[in-house]
Structure formats: C-alpha cells, structure tokens
Design a protein around this motif. Structure first.
Motif, PDB file in Angstrom:
ATOM      1  N   SER A  90       0.825  -1.199   0.000  1.00 41.82           N
ATOM      2  CA  SER A  90       0.000   0.000   0.000  1.00 41.82           C
ATOM      3  C   SER A  90       0.862   1.253   0.000  1.00 41.82           C
ATOM      4  CB  SER A  90      -0.923  -0.004   1.224  1.00 41.82           C
ATOM      5  OG  SER A  90      -1.853  -1.062   1.132  1.00 41.82           O
ATOM      6  N   HIS A  91       1.934   1.200   0.814  1.00 44.25           N
ATOM      7  CA  HIS A  91       2.857   2.326   0.870  1.00 44.25           C
ATOM      8  C   HIS A  91       3.463   2.571  -0.503  1.00 44.25           C
ATOM      9  CE1 HIS A  91       6.514   4.277   3.086  1.00 44.25           C
ATOM     10  NE2 HIS A  91       6.051   5.029   2.132  1.00 44.25           N
ATOM     11  N   LYS A  92       3.921   1.518  -1.126  1.00 46.55           N
ATOM     12  CA  LYS A  92       4.522   1.648  -2.447  1.00 46.55           C
ATOM     13  C   LYS A  92       3.504   2.166  -3.450  1.00 46.55           C
ATOM     14  CE  LYS A  92       6.833  -0.962  -6.101  1.00 46.55           C
ATOM     15  NZ  LYS A  92       7.304  -2.279  -6.537  1.00 46.55           N
ATOM     16  N   ASP A  93       2.282   1.657  -3.402  1.00 46.28           N
ATOM     17  CA  ASP A  93       1.269   2.086  -4.351  1.00 46.28           C
ATOM     18  C   ASP A  93       0.941   3.565  -4.163  1.00 46.28           C
ATOM     19  OD1 ASP A  93      -0.680  -1.001  -4.365  1.00 46.28           O
ATOM     20  OD2 ASP A  93       1.170  -0.436  -5.384  1.00 46.28           O
ATOM     21  N   ALA A  94       0.787   4.005  -2.931  1.00 43.24           N
ATOM     22  CA  ALA A  94       0.454   5.405  -2.674  1.00 43.24           C
ATOM     23  C   ALA A  94       1.562   6.323  -3.171  1.00 43.24           C
ATOM     24  CB  ALA A  94       0.216   5.615  -1.176  1.00 43.24           C
ATOM     25  N   TYR A  95       2.788   5.977  -2.880  1.00 45.87           N
ATOM     26  CA  TYR A  95       3.931   6.772  -3.330  1.00 45.87           C
ATOM     27  C   TYR A  95       3.970   6.829  -4.854  1.00 45.87           C
ATOM     28  CZ  TYR A  95       8.818   7.907  -4.326  1.00 45.87           C
ATOM     29  OH  TYR A  95       9.960   8.474  -4.819  1.00 45.87           O
ATOM     30  N   SER A  96       3.832   5.679  -5.489  1.00 45.00           N
ATOM     31  CA  SER A  96       3.898   5.621  -6.953  1.00 45.00           C
ATOM     32  C   SER A  96       2.746   6.388  -7.592  1.00 45.00           C
ATOM     33  CB  SER A  96       3.875   4.168  -7.427  1.00 45.00           C
ATOM     34  OG  SER A  96       5.000   3.469  -6.953  1.00 45.00           O
ATOM     35  N   GLU A 136      -4.129  15.308   2.228  1.00 46.14           N
ATOM     36  CA  GLU A 136      -4.113  13.874   2.540  1.00 46.14           C
ATOM     37  C   GLU A 136      -5.465  13.206   2.273  1.00 46.14           C
ATOM     38  OE1 GLU A 136      -3.839  11.642   6.706  1.00 46.14           O
ATOM     39  OE2 GLU A 136      -2.063  12.864   6.283  1.00 46.14           O
ATOM     40  N   SER A 137      -6.541  13.809   2.777  1.00 48.79           N
ATOM     41  CA  SER A 137      -7.862  13.201   2.625  1.00 48.79           C
ATOM     42  C   SER A 137      -8.308  13.174   1.164  1.00 48.79           C
ATOM     43  CB  SER A 137      -8.893  13.948   3.471  1.00 48.79           C
ATOM     44  OG  SER A 137      -8.937  15.325   3.112  1.00 48.79           O
ATOM     45  N   PHE A 178      -7.409   8.255  -4.982  1.00 54.66           N
ATOM     46  CA  PHE A 178      -6.702   7.040  -5.352  1.00 54.66           C
ATOM     47  C   PHE A 178      -7.256   5.781  -4.685  1.00 54.66           C
ATOM     48  CE2 PHE A 178      -3.167  10.258  -5.883  1.00 54.66           C
ATOM     49  CZ  PHE A 178      -3.226  10.262  -7.272  1.00 54.66           C
ATOM     50  N   GLY A 179      -8.234   5.945  -3.795  1.00 57.52           N
ATOM     51  CA  GLY A 179      -8.804   4.779  -3.142  1.00 57.52           C
ATOM     52  C   GLY A 179      -7.820   4.072  -2.234  1.00 57.52           C
ATOM     53  N   VAL A 180      -6.981   4.863  -1.563  1.00 53.34           N
ATOM     54  CA  VAL A 180      -5.965   4.338  -0.662  1.00 53.34           C
ATOM     55  C   VAL A 180      -6.218   4.929   0.718  1.00 53.34           C
ATOM     56  CG1 VAL A 180      -3.483   4.197  -0.201  1.00 53.34           C
ATOM     57  CG2 VAL A 180      -4.309   4.168  -2.555  1.00 53.34           C
ATOM     58  N   SER A 181      -5.965   4.161   1.766  1.00 49.67           N
ATOM     59  CA  SER A 181      -6.178   4.678   3.113  1.00 49.67           C
ATOM     60  C   SER A 181      -5.206   5.813   3.417  1.00 49.67           C
ATOM     61  CB  SER A 181      -6.038   3.564   4.151  1.00 49.67           C
ATOM     62  OG  SER A 181      -4.702   3.102   4.193  1.00 49.67           O
ATOM     63  N   ARG A 182      -5.539   6.595   4.439  1.00 55.86           N
ATOM     64  CA  ARG A 182      -4.775   7.811   4.707  1.00 55.86           C
ATOM     65  C   ARG A 182      -3.372   7.533   5.256  1.00 55.86           C
ATOM     66  NH1 ARG A 182      -8.791  12.389   7.163  1.00 55.86           N
ATOM     67  NH2 ARG A 182      -6.789  13.489   7.229  1.00 55.86           N
ATOM     68  N   THR A 183      -3.183   6.400   5.943  1.00 55.50           N
ATOM     69  CA  THR A 183      -1.862   6.122   6.506  1.00 55.50           C
ATOM     70  C   THR A 183      -0.784   5.990   5.430  1.00 55.50           C
ATOM     71  OG1 THR A 183      -2.784   5.106   8.495  1.00 55.50           O
ATOM     72  CG2 THR A 183      -0.515   4.526   7.920  1.00 55.50           C
ATOM     73  N   PRO A 184      -0.976   5.141   4.392  1.00 55.87           N
ATOM     74  CA  PRO A 184       0.063   5.088   3.348  1.00 55.87           C
ATOM     75  C   PRO A 184       0.184   6.390   2.563  1.00 55.87           C
ATOM     76  CG  PRO A 184      -1.818   3.722   2.741  1.00 55.87           C
ATOM     77  CD  PRO A 184      -2.014   4.112   4.184  1.00 55.87           C
ATOM     78  N   ILE A 185      -0.918   7.140   2.442  1.00 56.02           N
ATOM     79  CA  ILE A 185      -0.837   8.455   1.790  1.00 56.02           C
ATOM     80  C   ILE A 185       0.058   9.380   2.604  1.00 56.02           C
ATOM     81  CG2 ILE A 185      -2.130  10.565   1.279  1.00 56.02           C
ATOM     82  CD1 ILE A 185      -2.610   8.538  -0.842  1.00 56.02           C
TER      83      ILE A 185
END
Length: 218
Positions: A8-14, A33-34, A40-47
């Motif tokens: 998830s971290h990698k996806d958010a960064y990419s 952040e929100s 991107f449909g990603v949770s806020r922590t990896p964002i």
C-alpha cells in the motif's frame, strides 16, 4: 514492516509520483491527505507516509502547514540539467558497451514508433521518458540507474516539456536516432556525446521557453 503495509505504501507513493510526473499535480498545487486518499482509493496512513517520503526527496515543500508540489527556480533547473547531461552521457556510453542485441532492437523500435507522436507533445514526452529509461537500463549499472531515477523525478517539477516547443519533436526524434545508431555501432564516445548534445539542446529550448513566458507575463 509487515507485508500487508508495504504494497500500500509503495502504491500510494507511486500513484502520487506518477500524478506529478504526468502533470496532474503541477508545481504550487496543494496536496491534501484526505483528498488524495479519496482520489486514489488508498487509506490515509500510506498516503501520509508517501507524502513524507516525497517531502524528504524535495518533490514536495511546506507552505505554512500545507504541502505543495515543489517548483524549480532558474538556478535549480540549470544545476539539474548539468547533472542530467553528465549522467545521461555516461549511461549512453555504457549502453554502447553493455547493451544486448535485444536491448538495442528495443531502442530502434521505440524510436520508430515515436515518429507517430511528433505532433503530440504530451504523448511524445511520455515516450521520451520511456526511451531514456531504456538507455539507463541498457547501461547495466544499477547505481547509475538509481541516480538517474532521482534526476528524472526532479524533472517532473518543471511545469512544461521542452518537446512542446515548435519543431522540437522532430529534432528530438532525429537526436534519438543518432544516439541509438551510436549505441548499435558500439561507439561509446559517440553515444555519450550524442546524448550529452541532446540534453544541451533540450536545456537551451527550455531556457527559451522560460524567457518567452516571462516576456508574455511582463
């Protein structure tokens, strides 16, 4: 770090990095952040982790309490092109030495296909990045590839592409063909010089674009 968090971290960064790279987010744009999590449909922590990483890499900067996409001033742009010219030239020289026949063929095929994009600066810019990345990989030097990846990330902070200048697309394509020809001929010196010259012309073109922009806005 657990296996469930790292993708998830990698996806958010990419996702954020790619959005900056293609111009979805431009220099000066505020990243919330929100909003990014929803987009991107990603949770806020990896964002949040991705934004911190991008700030550490100087791709984002603080504006009060907000994070905005960084921009490059004239001196930063000049410094970036100096480094890019030398590293790209080295990559082309090493590609002439180490590239496999298959890698050379891929470069030939890329350049041939990109002729169809000469009048489409946005798509040609994407193809240009793929072409340069292919040369980086053909150098077969992982440390050089890593450094060039950092340089190209910073290039994304430029609001326009030099390929948008009138006539630049055709010239750039001819330059790419000369680079590939030198690599195919295993001429390390010629390949390195051809790519250095290519970057120098791109820099000159961008300087002219910036000068024209200042004149228009004055």
């Amino acid at each position: 770090m657990s296996q469930s968090r790292s993708p998830s971290h990698k996806d958010a960064y990419s996702l954020i990095l790619d959005a900056i790279d293609v111009g979805m987010f431009k220099p000066g744009d505020r990243l919330v952040e929100s909003d990014l999590a929803d987009r991107f449909g990603v949770s806020r922590t990896p964002i949040r982790e991705a934004l911190q990483r991008l700030e550490t890499q100087s791709l984002l900067e603080r504006d009060g309490r907000s994070l905005i996409v960084a921009s490059l001033d004239h001196n930063q742009m000049a410094e970036l092109y100096v480094v890019r010219r030398e590293l790209e030239g080295l990559a082309a020289s090493l590609a002439a030495r180490h590239a496999t026949a298959e890698e050379v063929q891929v470069l030939h095929d890329m350049v041939a296909a990109d002729d169809a994009l000469i009048d489409d600066p946005v798509e040609l810019a994407k193809a240009n990045r793929r072409f340069h990345q292919q040369i980086h990989l053909a150098s077969h030097n992982r440390y050089l590839v890593q450094q060039l990846d950092l340089v190209h990330r910073s290039m994304a902070l430029m609001a326009t592409t030099s390929l948008a200048a009138e006539g630049r697309g055709k010239i750039a394509q001819d330059e790419h063909k000369a680079i590939v020809a030198a690599i195919a001929n295993r001429d390390e010196a010629a390949a390195g010089q051809a790519l250095k010259d290519h970057i120098s012309v791109a820099f000159t073109t961008r300087l002219k674009q910036d000068a024209d922009g200042r004149a228009t806005n004055s």
